[in-house]
Design an enzyme around this catalytic site. Sequence first.
Site, PDB file in Angstrom:
ATOM      1  N   ASP A  80      11.574 -11.004   3.918  1.00  0.00           N
ATOM      2  CA  ASP A  80      11.053 -11.854   4.525  1.00  0.00           C
ATOM      3  C   ASP A  80      11.684 -12.301   5.939  1.00  0.00           C
ATOM      4  O   ASP A  80      12.704 -11.473   6.329  1.00  0.00           O
ATOM      5  CB  ASP A  80      11.996 -13.004   3.481  1.00  0.00           C
ATOM      6  N   HIS A 122       4.890  -8.928  11.588  1.00  0.00           N
ATOM      7  CA  HIS A 122       4.641  -7.858  10.547  1.00  0.00           C
ATOM      8  C   HIS A 122       4.477  -6.507  10.842  1.00  0.00           C
ATOM      9  O   HIS A 122       5.092  -5.558  10.063  1.00  0.00           O
ATOM     10  CB  HIS A 122       3.380  -8.384   9.735  1.00  0.00           C
ATOM     11  N   LEU A 130      13.829  10.270  -2.590  1.00  0.00           N
ATOM     12  CA  LEU A 130      13.728   8.942  -2.708  1.00  0.00           C
ATOM     13  C   LEU A 130      12.334   8.524  -3.453  1.00  0.00           C
ATOM     14  O   LEU A 130      11.388   8.954  -2.882  1.00  0.00           O
ATOM     15  CB  LEU A 130      14.017   8.094  -1.344  1.00  0.00           C
TER      16      LEU A 130
HETATM   17  C1  FPP Z   1       7.244 -11.906   4.419  1.00  0.00           C
HETATM   18  O1  FPP Z   1       7.603 -12.586   5.546  1.00  0.00           O
HETATM   19  C2  FPP Z   1       6.666 -10.700   4.786  1.00  0.00           C
HETATM   20  C3  FPP Z   1       5.210 -10.224   4.307  1.00  0.00           C
HETATM   21  C4  FPP Z   1       4.453 -11.347   3.233  1.00  0.00           C
HETATM   22  C5  FPP Z   1       4.681  -9.098   4.675  1.00  0.00           C
HETATM   23  C6  FPP Z   1       5.648  -8.109   4.343  1.00  0.00           C
HETATM   24  C7  FPP Z   1       4.924  -6.712   5.248  1.00  0.00           C
HETATM   25  C8  FPP Z   1       5.447  -5.691   6.082  1.00  0.00           C
HETATM   26  C9  FPP Z   1       6.820  -5.778   6.282  1.00  0.00           C
HETATM   27  C10 FPP Z   1       4.682  -4.798   6.634  1.00  0.00           C
HETATM   28  C11 FPP Z   1       4.802  -3.193   6.363  1.00  0.00           C
HETATM   29  C12 FPP Z   1       4.722  -2.930   5.058  1.00  0.00           C
HETATM   30  C13 FPP Z   1       4.715  -1.641   4.487  1.00  0.00           C
HETATM   31  C14 FPP Z   1       4.993  -1.349   2.923  1.00  0.00           C
HETATM   32  C15 FPP Z   1       3.796  -0.647   5.014  1.00  0.00           C
HETATM   33  P1  FPP Z   1       6.942 -13.874   6.007  1.00  0.00           P
HETATM   34  O2  FPP Z   1       5.783 -13.728   6.867  1.00  0.00           O
HETATM   35  O3  FPP Z   1       6.739 -14.759   4.777  1.00  0.00           O
HETATM   36  O4  FPP Z   1       7.927 -14.587   7.113  1.00  0.00           O
HETATM   37  P2  FPP Z   1       8.590 -16.023   7.345  1.00  0.00           P
HETATM   38  O5  FPP Z   1       9.335 -16.384   6.041  1.00  0.00           O
HETATM   39  O6  FPP Z   1       9.361 -15.813   8.376  1.00  0.00           O
HETATM   40  O7  FPP Z   1       7.190 -16.825   7.440  1.00  0.00           O
END
Ligand code: FPP
Length: 232
Positions: A2, A19, A113
């Site tokens: 997050d 992201h 892993l």
């Molecule tokens: C949540 O943060 C994050 C996501 C919904 C996306 C996670 C994806 C990645 C880290 C990209 C790469 C992943 C892989 C497995 C290749 P948020 O967008 O809710 O952040 P916020 O809480 O600050 O709004």
Amino acid sequence: MDGNGRWAQQRSLPRTAGHREGAKAVRRVVQACSECGIEVLTLFAFSSENWRRPQWEIDVLMKLFAATLRSEIRRLDNANVRLRFIGDQRAFSPTLQNYIVKAERRTAGNTGLTLVIAANYGGRWDVVQAAQRVAGEVVAGRLQPDDLTPEIFHRYVSLADVPEPDLFIRTGGEQRISNFLLWQLAYTELYFTERLWPDYAAADLADACAAFASRQRRFGQTGEQVAGAAHA
Ligand code: FPP
């Protein structure tokens, strides 16, 4: 994982830049876990509720998953990482589904892993899909309802073949499970950190592991029982 959106907003960048930076943190953390001998790492990449986000953000995330899989698979394979996906993948494009199948096949024999990516995953979905399969066994006459136990049910949820998670880490300051591995987290130690996912580094993982090591896991027993068994 997050905090990608907030990381980007703090820099006046679009959420999607967060992201992309989050994908770099994935690489760092996978490497750190491999190096310190962690057996299984499960990353919550996209929840079944994330479809409620703006379409442009979903499109970017899907492209990022596909591009990351393509660019990282050789490195992961060379590092002896076994890649697996959990969640309902039928909602993904045929191209992404194809990458997923190929990545799982290519790394299936690896012994380092196990990296699990939860994508279009929801803990409630997981329990329901398990219940559906158990119901199928009952209908087929292979299982009597009275014979169903937590241990038998467990065989039908995702990740039944790997140890239950020891430690759950949530970044970005939220203190919720948000429909992650609901069944599997029953005895997992929960750890929350303010660190935003794109900033997450090996030192943060070490902090989380140190906090984990300081906890006493009782699994329903008394503290004295657990301490006695440890000294026996
Ligand atoms: C949540 O943060 C994050 C996501 C919904 C996306 C996670 C994806 C990645 C880290 C990209 C790469 C992943 C892989 C497995 C290749 P948020 O967008 O809710 O952040 P916020 O809480 O600050 O709004």
